[in-house]
Design an enzyme around this catalytic site. Sequence first.
Site, PDB file in Angstrom:
ATOM      1  N   GLU A 306       0.815  -1.218   0.000  1.00 12.98           N
ATOM      2  CA  GLU A 306       0.000   0.000   0.000  1.00 12.98           C
ATOM      3  C   GLU A 306       0.851   1.274   0.000  1.00 12.98           C
ATOM      4  OE1 GLU A 306      -3.025  -0.194   3.072  1.00 12.98           O
ATOM      5  OE2 GLU A 306      -3.151  -2.366   2.887  1.00 12.98           O
ATOM      6  N   GLY A 307       2.147   1.150  -0.246  1.00 14.23           N
ATOM      7  CA  GLY A 307       3.041   2.301  -0.210  1.00 14.23           C
ATOM      8  C   GLY A 307       3.592   2.620   1.156  1.00 14.23           C
TER       9      GLY A 307
END
EC number: 2.4.2.21
Length: 338
Positions: A306-307
């Site tokens: 998700e970064g």
Amino acid sequence: MKAPFTSLAGFRAVFETLPQVDAEAVEAATARNETLTKPKGALGRLEDLAIWYAGWIGDGRPALERPQVAIFAGNHGIAARGVSAFPPEVTVQMVANYRAGGAAVNQLCRVAGASMTVTELELDRPTLDFTVSPAMTEDELVAALAAGWEAVDDESDLLVVGEMGIGNTTAAAAIAAALFGGTAAEWTGRGSGVAGSALEAKTRVVAEGLELHADALSDPLEVLRCLGGREIAAMAGAIARARVGRTPVILDGFICTSAAAVLHALTPSALDHAIAGHVSAEGAHPAALARIGKEPLLDLGMRLGEGTGAIVAINILRSAVACLSGMATFAEAGVSGG
């Protein structure tokens, strides 16, 4: 910015005339760094990071003020094969969680002072099962690349890309195996937490995909089309847009690295504007980073995706930039020894 391509041939053409780092900004940042009130090299890798950032921003005394985190969500046909510990509907549910501000990525963006965008990529229409057919048509791949390209804020001065898509570590493993060689087992990890017979089944899915599409795997974009997902393609499109716009990028974990590796396979200079924010606990990530020549900033045992790992690294880069641009020189401070 609207994507300047409507075909894979057009996307390939983007990489024929990539802008280079601003050599004058690098020279100015390097010269300034040599005169700051510290022993030479005392800030270690922070000094290299700041100079790298200065070169891509094009300013010898840069600021980092507008980081963007772009999240892309897509669903995978292979999720029906039981490759994840979570059902496919979790993708939609997590997108709602992002929009409500309840996910880890929301908290980390707030701490990092980063804006966050979420792009949903046909969540009601998963890619096809890549053990049966290519995951995407050419038109679908081009649309996903364009969605990533157009999600990048032209006013941002740093980009992080993240992803949500049940089954996407399976797709990432298949992409890595296709690009780098080796067996499915070497590149397939636990992802969302599968183990034992479930991990064996996941590995078989990757192996089946590689076997089915063996004739197409010499072309990086065909690898992405046959084995990837819309959100993985969108990440590649966003990273490419940042390269063209000379916007620095912090790469995240294994899925992001697999997306970036497609661009690296097209031309290694495609990732000159990117650094690796961290090495994840997904087993194949260190090997993938080594193949694209990136040394991670952090090793925190993270495996959320998700970064998130890259977002944690934003403030490391911000610290580096703050020292380069904010410290006094020996002459300015009236300190002897410079």
